[in-house]
Design a protein around this motif. Structure first.
Motif, mmCIF file in Angstrom:
data_model
loop_
_atom_site.group_PDB
_atom_site.id
_atom_site.type_symbol
_atom_site.label_atom_id
_atom_site.label_comp_id
_atom_site.label_asym_id
_atom_site.label_seq_id
_atom_site.Cartn_x
_atom_site.Cartn_y
_atom_site.Cartn_z
ATOM 1 N N PHE A 1 -2.740 7.468 1.155
ATOM 2 C CA PHE A 1 -2.058 7.271 2.431
ATOM 3 C C PHE A 1 -1.424 5.893 2.487
ATOM 4 O O PHE A 1 -1.823 4.967 1.762
ATOM 5 N N GLY A 2 -0.444 5.795 3.331
ATOM 6 C CA GLY A 2 0.176 4.515 3.629
ATOM 7 C C GLY A 2 0.514 4.465 5.102
ATOM 8 O O GLY A 2 0.985 5.460 5.667
ATOM 9 N N GLU A 3 0.226 3.341 5.742
ATOM 10 C CA GLU A 3 0.511 3.207 7.177
ATOM 11 C C GLU A 3 1.124 1.840 7.439
ATOM 12 O O GLU A 3 0.732 0.842 6.823
ATOM 13 N N ARG A 4 2.056 1.854 8.356
ATOM 14 C CA ARG A 4 2.656 0.599 8.786
ATOM 15 C C ARG A 4 2.665 0.590 10.313
ATOM 16 O O ARG A 4 3.115 1.549 10.939
ATOM 17 N N THR A 5 2.128 -0.463 10.862
ATOM 18 C CA THR A 5 2.081 -0.582 12.322
ATOM 19 C C THR A 5 2.710 -1.914 12.713
ATOM 20 O O THR A 5 2.328 -2.963 12.178
ATOM 21 N N LEU A 6 3.646 -1.849 13.611
ATOM 22 C CA LEU A 6 4.284 -3.072 14.100
ATOM 23 C C LEU A 6 4.037 -3.185 15.593
ATOM 24 O O LEU A 6 4.480 -2.338 16.369
ATOM 25 N N PHE A 7 3.313 -4.212 15.976
ATOM 26 C CA PHE A 7 3.098 -4.493 17.394
ATOM 27 C C PHE A 7 3.968 -5.675 17.768
ATOM 28 O O PHE A 7 3.832 -6.767 17.207
ATOM 29 N N ARG B 1 0.012 -3.423 7.351
ATOM 30 C CA ARG B 1 0.251 -2.404 6.320
ATOM 31 C C ARG B 1 -1.082 -2.049 5.682
ATOM 32 O O ARG B 1 -1.811 -2.927 5.219
ATOM 33 N N ILE B 2 -1.376 -0.778 5.711
ATOM 34 C CA ILE B 2 -2.624 -0.293 5.134
ATOM 35 C C ILE B 2 -2.288 0.797 4.132
ATOM 36 O O ILE B 2 -1.434 1.656 4.391
ATOM 37 N N GLY B 3 -2.926 0.769 3.028
ATOM 38 C CA GLY B 3 -2.752 1.828 2.048
ATOM 39 C C GLY B 3 -4.076 2.126 1.387
ATOM 40 O O GLY B 3 -5.004 1.299 1.408
ATOM 41 N N GLY B 4 -4.176 3.301 0.827
ATOM 42 C CA GLY B 4 -5.440 3.611 0.189
ATOM 43 C C GLY B 4 -5.413 4.945 -0.514
ATOM 44 O O GLY B 4 -4.420 5.693 -0.459
#
Lengths: 690, 504
Positions: free
Chosen positions: A327-333, A349-352
């Motif tokens: 998975f890969g996630e990108r969150t911009l606050f 940015r999280i990946g795993g």
């Protein structure tokens, strides 16, 4: 009115409906069925019953009890499986589905499309392991899973393991586990389905799915799309934060509460790959929305932008299962005007990736299950608004091995299970080493386990009990901090809990055409070393293992089908929670844990029509540690009404009114929820003949 | 089926149970707040009083006085009695006067011409007290004379040390607690004096006591000492304004600092109800890229008002050097500023020196570790209020061993600072402001210390916001700065205390 309230309280109490009719054997289960223990185990099925007009039966009757099969180790635990077949046609999302589950508590921060979390039996949201098709969604970085990020139209059913997560899912979850099962290609009867929903607060959702079961029965593919938007601009009472000054209270329209998202899912099943079945799934979602802030401090400009992609592969052959996911996630606050206190432009940015292998086998009366999982996650945080944008990052490598032996001895099933888990955490200091956390690495190992016992009573009923000890690892933020408001504490221990449950599952009975099924469960837990963020200096908090709590209660569910296509469903929870930390709140109930919750539903499906009524009751809810009456959220009853009609050629039109009596309420103290909402729907599923 | 329909009807009827959520509310007194007074505990000896039930002459009264107002002049007094002692026995005291009296103070002279009549053991009499007060008015002693025999006795007493304490649950709310310490009587706590937010501060300015409810609550509460410190009124200060401090300038005007942009000002309000009267913009004094001055504590000194400006941007990662804004309260205008030699001024303590000059001691916290690396760029700076210029350091934070987050002054030779090191261990240290030297450590704790305060009677209070044992501890500070502090005890708080204010 007081009598009515008492009557309602009695009605929603678990087991209150048990006397409405004597049980008798049956073959069809209710909608939100509980997984009955051996020998009758519940499982979702693709079976449907045609309506007189040729349409599908009410989704409330689509589950079929699967009998006469071998018991599974997880059968000894209580679980609730909620089908979500009509969720795509409603102005609702996964949060609303989970409200039907006894023991489940949903906290919504702003209505449909907005941040929402779930907890089970009084746990924290972080203690609940949430999976999608068996793949864990909790991230090592920390925080609970946001239910609003799971596309409603792609959910086929939700399995809620309220007490103990099954070994087949990794035996993880101090607060239980929830497996969201998406629609699978082989489940699709129709090749195409389109669902359009529009209504209050400029809410609209369009979903389309195309399922293609292969003609030779060797599998199939499915593509699903969902687009969602809502303005979320409902009216609420703003007190301006002045509890002593009512004259400045005013009705205000919730601003910056909009959300929009687009989700895609592609799945496939190939039944003949290397002698086994290969499944693959690709999910992607992009979402964007406002972060409205608490009631008296509405944020005009704070936004959250999220993108996520997941890939999962599975292969099954005989007793073997192999799984891999990434998975890969990108969150911009982004809070450019510091509406919520500090200007931020924080990108996470999280990946795993994960690998898992499971083996099921049988040796005499022993049904064995061994599962091993390895996961690796990486997180990196930057904030371009700050003078030092690089906020650091870290990795977690985790390994777990779980084994369970379900021993069947006549009417008895005994299932001990153990899980060993170990982890290694590495952190990279941000800003070229200028912002070091208190430590840059750490590791820990832990042993969890449970013992489950079931006794088959007659042909359909079962008495079940489970007890065990489980844990939640500290998150990376809790261990290493965020180089901001949270200072890491590398000495943190996992949160641990001793839990037990005892209950009776009533298999479905047929009594002159009246069909009844249900369960009643007593549960209790003691949670120690709970991690609390505690202030330590100016504007800084430190996670500490300082809290503990006791929780116990009763939960029950009941479903009744009456001749004439009338179905009733009831679920209720009585929960008592107590802070046992020894701190200033010692002895008080935990905030956010209502003592009573209940759900009632009635559906009638005469001909092409479907009429439904759902009632959700949430008891008085403490919101402060001292349980002061002033800060309690009063008990509330929310009513939803639904009407739909199959109009031929596969079309179905519907009308839904949610929060019918326009009750102003909130789940979390300073975050109001919408009042009455009206939604219209149009669905087209030519394969189902609606 | 009938039973089911009845069931459904019942359920539908139950739909109205509970009803809509109503946000928390509480009643204010609806009356103007009275000025803060003083409380005294007196022992009155009447050696010639004859009580029929007691063979020996003489009685001793334990008297509590609530004095309206401070300073020379005539003050209303509310009188309460504990038991009377006579001949080794205790007797009830019945106050036939209704409990009111008048105190005349004049340059240390103290006179209550008439107290009573009171009735003790069947005997009614009046009495008078005449004496003098000690330094600061915290002790009083003199003669007593009762009307029965005209005999003269003595009396002595002390002023009660009182602190308002703001506590928080860090979640949904807080409360104000009253903490009292009396000579020989120990500590008493009165919980739930009034409700507050979960981000409260306290300020006694002249004789007016305020609760300042910070970010996301954004309002000001005035408490009424005459109504058991209940809330007299509450007024919003603007959504997101994050008020930090208030100073009473005159009876109809107060300044309130608003920390967050776009407010960035001193709000001019009417302290009798919170009505807004104007604004003094402070943005032009900020040097950080966002132009956010971050006004915090306010200190009226003579005819001038000084305001601490932290000068931090909206991300809290870009700091300008701290400064003091200088306000002329006659015109409500900024008339200058005083540059400070460090970052993040968090406390201002005016002090008149032995040389008669007014100085402001400024705690400069520097930068706490977190968003930025720790920076010890401050300590306690001394500013000459007359020349409006930095004069010298009274304490260097490098010597103190951490960020200085709180400051109290007993005099030019003794001060107290709250110091937090890089491991977030908090210490309260005594220091010599004149020589800029550490004297000794009063307290060391891993807990969050919400604040330190020193009252005029020489009692130091420290708020420990511990999870397990939230408490306020008191020390008697030494008359000789080289001496040691004497512990007076600790009082458990219902919630973690995060703000203190001495009521003197």
């Amino acid at each position: 009115m007081h009598r009515l309230c008492l009557a309602l309280a009695a009605l929603i109490a678990p087991g209150a409906l048990a006397a409405t009719g004597p049980p008798s054997p049956a073959g069809e289960s209710p909608a939100s069925s509980s997984s009955a223990g051996p020998p009758a185990a519940a499982a979702a099925s693709a079976a449907t019953t045609p309506d007189p007009d040729g349409s599908a039966a009410s989704t409330l009757t689509e589950e079929v009890l699967v009998r006469a099969r071998a018991p599974r180790p997880e059968d000894a635990a209580f679980a609730t499986v909620v089908p979500a077949d009509d969720l795509a046609r409603r102005g609702a999302d996964l949060s609303d589905l989970l409200r039907r589950v006894p023991g489940a508590r949903v906290a919504s921060y702003g209505g449909i499309g907005q941040f929402a979390t779930v907890s089970l039996r009084g746990s924290t949201a972080e203690q609940v392991t949430l999976l999608i098709d068996g793949v864990p969604q909790n991230r090592a970085l920390g925080g609970p899973v946001d239910l609003s990020t799971i596309p409603a139209s792609q959910v086929a059913e939700v399995a809620v393991y309220r007490g103990f997560a099954p070994t087949a899912l990794g035996l993880d979850g101090l607060g239980g586990a929830i497996d969201v099962r998406t629609r699978r290609p082989v489940d699709e009867v129709s090749s195409v389905a389109v669902d359009l929903v529009a209504g209050s607060l400029a809410t609209a959702r369009a979903a389309a799915g195309w399922g293609l079961p292969f003609a030779d029965g060797s599998g199939g593919m499915r593509l699903a799309l969902e687009a969602f938007r809502s303005d979320g601009d409902f009216v609420y009472l703003d007190t301006a934060g002045t509890i002593y000054e009512p004259s400045d209270d005013q009705q205000r329209t919730r601003a910056n509460n909009d959300s929009s998202s687009f989700a895609l899912q592609f799945q496939g099943v190939l039944d003949r790959v290397a002698g086994g079945a290969l499944t693959f799934g690709l999910r992607g979602r992009t979402g964007e929305g406002g972060v409205p802030g608490p009631d008296s401090l509405p944020s005009e400009t704070a936004r959250l932008d999220e993108d996520a992609a997941n890939l999962a592969l599975g292969w099954t052959r005989g007793g073997w299962e192999l799984a891999a996911d990434g998975f890969g996630e990108r969150t911009l606050f982004d809070d450019p005007d510091a509406d919520l206190g500090v200007r931020r432009s924080q990108e996470t940015r999280i990946g795993g990736a994960g690998l898992g292998a499971a083996w099921r086998g049988r040796a005499g009366a022993h049904h064995l299950l061994v599962r091993a999982d390895a996961r690796w996650e990486r997180a990196r945080v930057t904030d371009d608004a700050l003078a030092l944008p690089d906020r650091g990052g870290g990795t977690r490598t985790a390994l777990s091995i779980a084994a369970e032996d379900a021993l069947t001895l006549g009417r008895w099933t005994v299932a001990p299970a153990l899980r060993w888990k170990g982890r290694d955490d590495r952190f990279v200091a941000g800003a070229d080493g200028l912002l070091p956390p208190p430590a840059t690495s750490g590791d820990d190992a832990w042993l969890d386990g449970k013992l489950a016992v079931a006794y088959a009573v007659g042909a359909a009923d079962a008495l079940r009990a489970s007890a065990g000890r489980f844990s939640r690892d500290p998150s990376l933020v809790e261990l290493f901090g965020d180089r901001g408001a949270v200072v890491g504490n590398p000495r943190l221990e996992p949160e641990t809990g001793l839990k037990a449950e005892l209950g009776y599952a009533l298999g479905e009975r047929d009594w002159g055409g009246w069909r009844l099924a249900g369960e009643l469960v007593a549960f209790g837990s003691r949670i120690d070393d709970m991690i609390l963020l505690w202030p330590n200096a100016q504007g800084v908090v430190v996670p500490r293992n300082i809290a503990s709590a006791q929780l116990y209660g009763l939960e029950g569910s009941l479903a009744l089908r009456v001749p004439g296509d009338l179905v009733f469903e009831a679920a209720g929870t009585l929960l008592r929670s107590q802070d046992t930390s020894g701190g200033f709140a010692d002895g008080n109930p935990l905030p956010g844990r209502p003592g009573q919750e209940g759900f009632l539903a009635a559906r009638w499906s005469p001909g092409r029509w479907q009429v439904g009524w759902e009632l959700t009751y949430v008891g008085e809810n403490s919101t402060d540690p001292l349980d002061q009456p002033r800060y309690r959220i009063p008990a509330r009853t929310l009513n939803d009404a639904m009407l739909s009609c199959a109009v031929g050629r596969g079309f179905r039109v519907g009308l839904e009114v949610r929060n019918l009596f326009d009750v102003e309420t909130r789940d979390v103290l300073r975050f109001p929820l919408p009042g009455r909402m009206v939604f219209a729907s149009l669905s087209w599923a030519p394969g189902e003949g609606r | 089926m009938t039973r089911l329909l009845l069931l459904l009807a019942t359920v539908a009827g139950g739909a109205a149970c509970g009803g809509s959520y109503v946000p928390p509310s509480a009643p204010a007194t609806g009356q103007p707040a009275a000025p803060l007074g003083r409380a005294f505990d007196l022992t009155v000896r009447l050696p010639f009083l004859e009580l029929p039930e007691v063979p020996a002459r003489g009685a001793t009264l334990a008297v509590e006085l609530e004095v309206d107002g401070v300073g020379d002049g005539r003050h209303g007094v509310t009188v309460r009695y504990d038991k009377a002692q006579a001949g080794g026995q205790q007797f009830d005291v019945l106050d036939l006067s209704g409990g009111d009296a008048e105190l005349v103070e004049n340059d240390g002279a103290w006179l209550i011409a008439r107290l009573g009549p009171v009735q003790v053991a069947g005997t009614a009499f009046e009495y008078r007290l005449e004496g003098t007060t000690g330094p600061g008015g915290w002790v009083v002693a003199g003669s007593s004379r009762e009307s029965q025999t005209g005999g003269e006795g003595t009396f002595n007493g002390s002023r009660r040390h009182r602190f308002a304490v703001a506590c928080t649950d860090y979640a949904s709310g807080g409360q104000v607690v009253l903490l009292e310490w009396r000579e020989g009587g120990g500590l008493t706590v009165r919980d739930q004096v009034t409700e507050a937010s979960s981000d409260p501060r306290l300020r006694l300015t002249r004789d007016a006591l305020f609760v300042i409810n910070g970010f996301s609550y954004d309002n000001l509460q005035r408490l009424d000492p005459a109504e058991e410190f209940a809330t007299a009124w509450q007024a919003g200060t603007g959504p997101g304004s994050n008020p930090r401090d208030v100073a009473l300038i005159e009876s109809a005007k107060a300044y309130l600092s608003r920390y967050e942009p776009p407010f960035d000002d001193l709000l001019v309000i009417d302290p009798r109800g919170g009505a807004r009267r104007g604004s003094i913009p402070l943005g032009p004094l900020a040097a950080n890229p966002d132009g956010t001055p971050r006004p915090d504590e306010i200190a009226p000194v003579g005819d001038t008002v000084f305001v601490a400006l932290q000068d931090i941007d909206r991300t809290f990662t870009r700091y300008g050097e701290g400064k003091l804004a200088v306000i002329d309260p006659r015109t409500d205008r900024v008339v200058g500023s005083v540059p400070l030699p460090g970052k993040n001024p968090v406390a201002l303590r005016p002090l008149t020196g032995r040389d008669g000059r007014e100085r402001i001691y400024v705690a400069l916290a520097g930068i706490y570790p977190g968003l930025l690396p720790q920076e010890l760029s401050g300590g306690v700076a001394v500013v000459d209020a007359g020349s409006r210029a930095f004069e010298r350091w009274a304490l260097d934070d490098d010597d103190a061993g951490g960020n200085v987050g709180g400051l109290e002054l007993a005099g030019e030779r003794l001060g107290y600072a709250l110091v937090t090191d890089a491991a977030y261990v908090s210490r309260v240290v005594a220091f010599d402001p004149e020589r800029a030297e550490l004297r000794r450590e009063v307290l060391r704790t891993p807990e969050y210390v919400g604040g330190i305060e020193l009252d005029g009677g020489g009692v130091l209070a420290v708020a420990e916001a511990s999870f397990f044992t939230p408490r306020v501890c008191l020390w008697r500070i030494p008359a000789d700065p080289a001496g040691e502090e004497t512990p007076l005890g600790c009082a458990a708080m219902p919630l973690p205390p995060v703000a203190l204010e001495p009521l003197d």
